[in-house]
Scaffold this active site. Structure first.
Site, PDB file in Angstrom:
ATOM      1  N   LYS A 141       1.281  -1.188   0.150  1.00 35.92           N
ATOM      2  CA  LYS A 141      -0.170   0.270  -0.004  1.00 35.92           C
ATOM      3  C   LYS A 141       0.752   1.109   0.068  1.00 35.92           C
ATOM      4  O   LYS A 141       2.259   1.258   0.050  1.00 35.92           O
ATOM      5  CB  LYS A 141      -0.904   0.223   1.523  1.00 35.92           C
ATOM      6  CG  LYS A 141      -1.826  -1.054   1.199  1.00 35.92           C
ATOM      7  CD  LYS A 141      -2.752  -1.673   0.602  1.00 35.92           C
ATOM      8  CE  LYS A 141      -3.694  -2.680  -0.874  1.00 35.92           C
ATOM      9  NZ  LYS A 141      -4.266  -3.391   0.720  1.00 35.92           N
TER      10      LYS A 141
HETATM   11  C1  LIG Z   1      -5.371  -4.708   0.484  1.00 36.15           C
HETATM   12  C2  LIG Z   1      -6.828  -4.600   1.056  1.00 36.15           C
HETATM   13  C3  LIG Z   1      -7.285  -4.281   1.776  1.00 36.15           C
HETATM   14  C4  LIG Z   1      -7.090  -5.404   3.613  1.00 36.15           C
HETATM   15  O1  LIG Z   1      -6.415  -4.103   3.583  1.00 36.15           O
HETATM   16  P1  LIG Z   1      -5.275  -5.559   5.020  1.00 36.15           P
HETATM   17  O2  LIG Z   1      -4.561  -4.215   5.900  1.00 36.15           O
HETATM   18  O3  LIG Z   1      -3.901  -6.912   3.760  1.00 36.15           O
HETATM   19  O4  LIG Z   1      -6.133  -6.298   5.291  1.00 36.15           O
HETATM   20  C5  LIG Z   1      -9.098  -4.574   1.894  1.00 36.15           C
HETATM   21  N1  LIG Z   1      -9.797  -3.954   0.714  1.00 36.15           N
HETATM   22  C6  LIG Z   1      -8.555  -3.459  -0.270  1.00 36.15           C
HETATM   23  C7  LIG Z   1      -9.780  -2.822  -1.541  1.00 36.15           C
HETATM   24  C8  LIG Z   1      -7.369  -3.711   0.076  1.00 36.15           C
HETATM   25  O5  LIG Z   1      -6.474  -3.401  -1.412  1.00 36.15           O
END
Ligand SMILES: *Cc1c(COP(=O)(O)O)cnc(C)c1O
Length: 383
Positions: A185
C-alpha cells in the site's frame, strides 16, 4: 540480464529501522506508547477531529467497523464486485448477506445508480472502495445512504492520501473509514491498518472490541482505587491491536507520505503522457479539487489490440517487468459466485474491465530508468 522489476515495493528508510530497533531495545514491543503516537499523528494528519484507532490489518478494521454498526444476520451489505475479498468477507464473519454491484466503466469505482437499485429494507451498510486511490462519488453515495437510513463504511485501503472535493478521505461524513498499511500500500507497517471515525460511541466500541472486549472504564473512573490487575470483559472481543514494532514503522512512513505522494504523482503523470498514443484505456485522474493517491496504475487493453491480456502479462514478464491484476472480481470467485449465484452478465463493466486490465509498476523506489523500461516495453508490444 536486466533485473526483474516488481510491480510494487515498499520504501523503508533508516528512520523506520532506527525506530524499530529502539522499540525492540525498550522491551515494549506490543501496543503501547508508539502505537498511541502513531494514532495521534495519523489523526493530526487528517486534521478534522476524528479519532484514529490502530489495528493489525485493514481487514480487522473493516470487521470492527461493521460490528460496531451492529451488522448481523438478516442485514445486507452492499459492496462493489471489483475489490479484494476482505471488503466482503467481514460481513460474512457477522452472518450478514452481501449484495454485489457493478462499477462505473470509467472510474472503476462503485456505480451509484447500481447501489441505488440494490438498496432494500434490509440494507444496513454501503462499503465504497476508492479503487486504485481515486475517490468514489461520495456526495452522491452519502446522500443516497442518508435518504435510506443506511450506514457508510469507506474501504480506503488504497486511498491514503486521497482527497475528494478538497477534503481528505477519512474526513468525510461517512460513519467509519478504514486504511491499510499492508506491504504494497502507499505506506506500510508490514501488516496494519487504521480505523477513523468522528462518532465517539463507535470509537469506544471498536477500541473495546479491538482487544478482547476489555473495557477500561473502570480504570478511568477509579484510577487511584482500582488495582492494575483489574479489568472487565464486556463482550467476546477480538485480538486486533497493532504492535509498537509496526507503529514504529508507521510513525516514519506517515512523515514521508507527502513526499511519497509527489513521487507517485510524477510517475503517473509520465505514464499518462507517454502512453497516451497507445491502444490502451488509461486510468482516470481525480476531477478538479481531488487528489488521486496513485496506489495502483491500472491500464486496460483496448478491444482492437490483437494480443490478449494474459499473453500481454506474460510478454511483460519475459521482459523482466512485473504486473498484477486488481482484481479477479468477486463475482468470479468460487465462494462468492456459488454462495450468491453470481454471473458475469450481472456485472458487465467490472467483468469487461477485468478481462482487459493489468496493474503496471508504480512505487516510490522506482527510478526514472525503471519507468522508461516499462514504457519502452509497452510501446514495443503495442505499436
Ligand atoms: C489491501 C486491501 C484490503 C485489506 O487490507 P489488509 O490490511 O491487508 O487487511 C482491503 N480492501 C482492499 C480494497 C484492499 O486493497
Amino acid at each position: 540480464m536486466t533485473k526483474f522489476l516488481p510491480f510494487a515495493l515498499p520504501e523503508i528508510g533508516e528512520e523506520e529501522i532506527q525506530e524499530v530497533v529502539e522499540c525492540l531495545r525498550s522491551g515494549w514491543v506490543t501496543t503501547g506508547p508508539k502505537t498511541k503516537q502513531f494514532e495521534q499523528d495519523f489523526a493530526a494528519y487528517l486534521g478534522d477531529g476524528g479519532e484514529a484507532i490502530a489495528v493489525n490489518s485493514a481487514t480487522a478494521g473493516l470487521h470492527l467497523a461493521l460490528e460496531a454498526l451492529g451488522v448481523g444476520p438478516g442485514d445486507e451489505v452492499i459492496v462493489p464486485t471489483l475489490t479484494f475479498t476482505a471488503t466482503a468477507e467481514v460481513a460474512r464473519y457477522l452472518g450478514a448477506e452481501l449484495v454485489f454491484v457493478d462499477v462505473d466503466p470509467i472510474t472503476l469505482n462503485i456505480d451509484v445508480p447500481a447501489v441505488k437499485a440494490a438498496i432494500t429494507s434490509k440494507t444496513k451498510v454501503i462499503m465504497p472502495v476508492h479503487y486504485a486511490g481515486l475517490a468514489c462519488d461520495m456526495d452522491a453515495l452519502l446522500e443516497l445512504a442518508h435518504a435510506h437510513g443506511v450506514k457508510v463504511v469507506e474501504d480506503a485501503a488504497h486511498a491514503f492520501p486521497t482527497s475528494y472535493k478538497g477534503r481528505l478521505i477519512g474526513t468525510l461524513d461517512s460513519d467509519i473509514t478504514v486504511f491499510s498499511f499492508y506491504a504494497n500500500k502507499t505506506m506500510t507497517t508490514g501488516e496494519g491498518g487504521m480505523v477513523v471515525t468522528k462518532d465517539p460511541a463507535l470509537a469506544k466500541r471498536m477500541k473495546i472490541m479491538r482487544l478482547h472486549g476489555i473495557s477500561k472504564d473502570a480504570f478511568d473512573r477509579f484510577t487511584s482505587k482500582t488495582p492494575s490487575w483489574f479489568y472487565e470483559i464486556v463482550a467476546p472481543g477480538f485480538k486486533y491491536n497493532l504492535t509498537d514494532i509496526a507503529s514504529a514503522m508507521g510513525i516514519h512512513q506517515l512523515r514521508k507520505i507527502d513526499r511519497f505522494l509527489v513521487r507517485r504523482q510524477q510517475l503517473a503523470k509520465r505514464y499518462a503522457e507517454e502512453l497516451a498514443g497507445l491502444p490502451l484505456i488509461l486510468p482516470a485522474d481525480a476531477p478538479a479539487g481531488g487528489t488521486h493517491s496513485w496506489h495502483l496504475y491500472v491500464i486496460r487493453l483496448r478491444e482492437d489490440v490483437s494480443i490478449g491480456r494474459d499473453a500481454f502479462i506474460q510478454a511483460l514478464s519475459d521482459r523482466g517487468i512485473g504486473t498484477s491484476v486488481h482484481y479477479v472480481p468477486l463475482h468470479r470467485q468460487p465462494y462468492w459466485r456459488d454462495t450468491y449465484g453470481l454471473a458475469p452478465e450481472q456485472f458487465p463493466h467490472a467483468d469487461a474491465a477485468y478481462r482487459a486490465m493489468l496493474s503496471i509498476p508504480l512505487y516510490t523506489k522506482m527510478s526514472d530508468e525503471d519507468q522508461t523500461r516499462v514504457i519502452q516495453a509497452l510501446k514495443e508490444l503495442l505499436c
